[in-house]
Design an enzyme around this catalytic site. Structure first.
Site, PDB file in Angstrom:
ATOM      1  N   GLY A  78       0.795  -1.217   0.000  1.00 56.42           N
ATOM      2  CA  GLY A  78       0.000   0.000   0.000  1.00 56.42           C
ATOM      3  C   GLY A  78       0.826   1.264   0.000  1.00 56.42           C
ATOM      4  O   GLY A  78       2.056   1.242  -0.042  1.00 56.42           O
ATOM      5  N   VAL A  80       0.623   5.645   1.430  1.00 60.56           N
ATOM      6  CA  VAL A  80       0.758   6.357   2.700  1.00 60.56           C
ATOM      7  C   VAL A  80      -0.582   6.393   3.434  1.00 60.56           C
ATOM      8  O   VAL A  80      -1.639   6.523   2.815  1.00 60.56           O
ATOM      9  CB  VAL A  80       1.278   7.797   2.476  1.00 60.56           C
ATOM     10  CG1 VAL A  80       0.341   8.615   1.594  1.00 60.56           C
ATOM     11  CG2 VAL A  80       1.513   8.511   3.805  1.00 60.56           C
ATOM     12  N   CYS A 174      -3.644   6.574   0.986  1.00 59.72           N
ATOM     13  CA  CYS A 174      -3.571   5.335   0.204  1.00 59.72           C
ATOM     14  C   CYS A 174      -3.350   5.609  -1.284  1.00 59.72           C
ATOM     15  O   CYS A 174      -3.627   4.755  -2.129  1.00 59.72           O
ATOM     16  CB  CYS A 174      -4.816   4.473   0.418  1.00 59.72           C
ATOM     17  SG  CYS A 174      -5.106   4.037   2.147  1.00 59.72           S
TER      18      CYS A 174
END
Length: 226
Positions: A78, A80, A174
């Site tokens: 993923g 941040v 994200c």
């Protein structure tokens, strides 16, 4: 068929690096002892930003030095995300050989846990095709980022319950810039994190076929020599 036993550690507000270290130790122990029970850690974190393996710093729109908020790159998948008090964080340390050795299946099951948790409060959680997480009325309320090594899982879920969302405004959460972030309090004004924790653990038990018993973290961690 009787559910398998798992341990649940209900923790408070834990510094991210401490929880990260504990996860790594629990994973290492389970790589050595495949019979060790699955573990679910539930907790909160002080304010911190974490970047997954695929994250780009272009999605961080602030100066970490100026704000004093740590930014940490970790080994989960993923982009941040932001952690802060009022957000329920769950770290399942599972031996997926006992469940299903399929990462897509695992991510889908984690989403199902969240959806069932929300259903208890009359909140309809939804998946979005091509994305990971759970949304309510277009707001992303739960992020998922995992790491699996030799089919032992760690990292996991961040469910926004009653947390202050301002910190998400400093990043592209994200890596998704066109969808807002929300929390459960927007849809259930009197919701409480501790109650959500209980409902989450119950949903996790149903979805993964585990019977959780409470356990102190100190009883699970093997002391390391100094």
């Amino acid at each position: 068929m009787k559910n398998a036993l798992g341990w649940h550690c209900a923790l408070g507000i834990i510094p991210y690096r401490d929880a990260w270290r504990w996860q790594q130790q629990l994973v290492a122990e389970r790589r050595q002892n495949l019979a060790a029970p699955d573990v679910l850690l539930t907790l909160e974190h002080p304010a911190i930003y974490t970047l997954g393996q695929g994250a780009t710093t272009a999605h961080i729109h602030f100066d970490p030095v100026a704000t004093g908020i740590e930014v940490l790159r970790i080994e989960r998948g993923g982009d941040v995300t932001y952690h802060c008090p009022g957000q329920l964080v769950a770290y399942p340390i599972l031996n997926l050989r006992r469940h299903c050795c399929d990462l897509h299946w695992y991510l889908h099951q984690l989403e199902e846990v969240i959806i069932q948790t929300l259903r208890h409060y009359g909140i309809k959680g939804e998946r979005v095709a091509g994305l990971t997480g759970v949304w309510v009325e277009g707001y992303k309320v739960a992020a998922i980022g995992i790491k699996v090594t030799r089919w032992i899982s760690f990292h996991g879920i961040a469910l926004n319950v009653v947390n202050d969302l301002k910190g998400f405004g400093r990043i592209v959460p994200c890596g998704i810039g066109d969808r807002p972030v929300g929390n459960l309090r927007q849809f259930c004004a009197d919701i409480q994190l501790e109650d959500v924790r209980q409902q989450f653990v119950a949903a996790f038990s149903r979805v993964f076929g585990l019977e959780f018993a409470p356990k102190a973290l100190a009883d699970l961690l093997i002391p390391t020599s100094s």
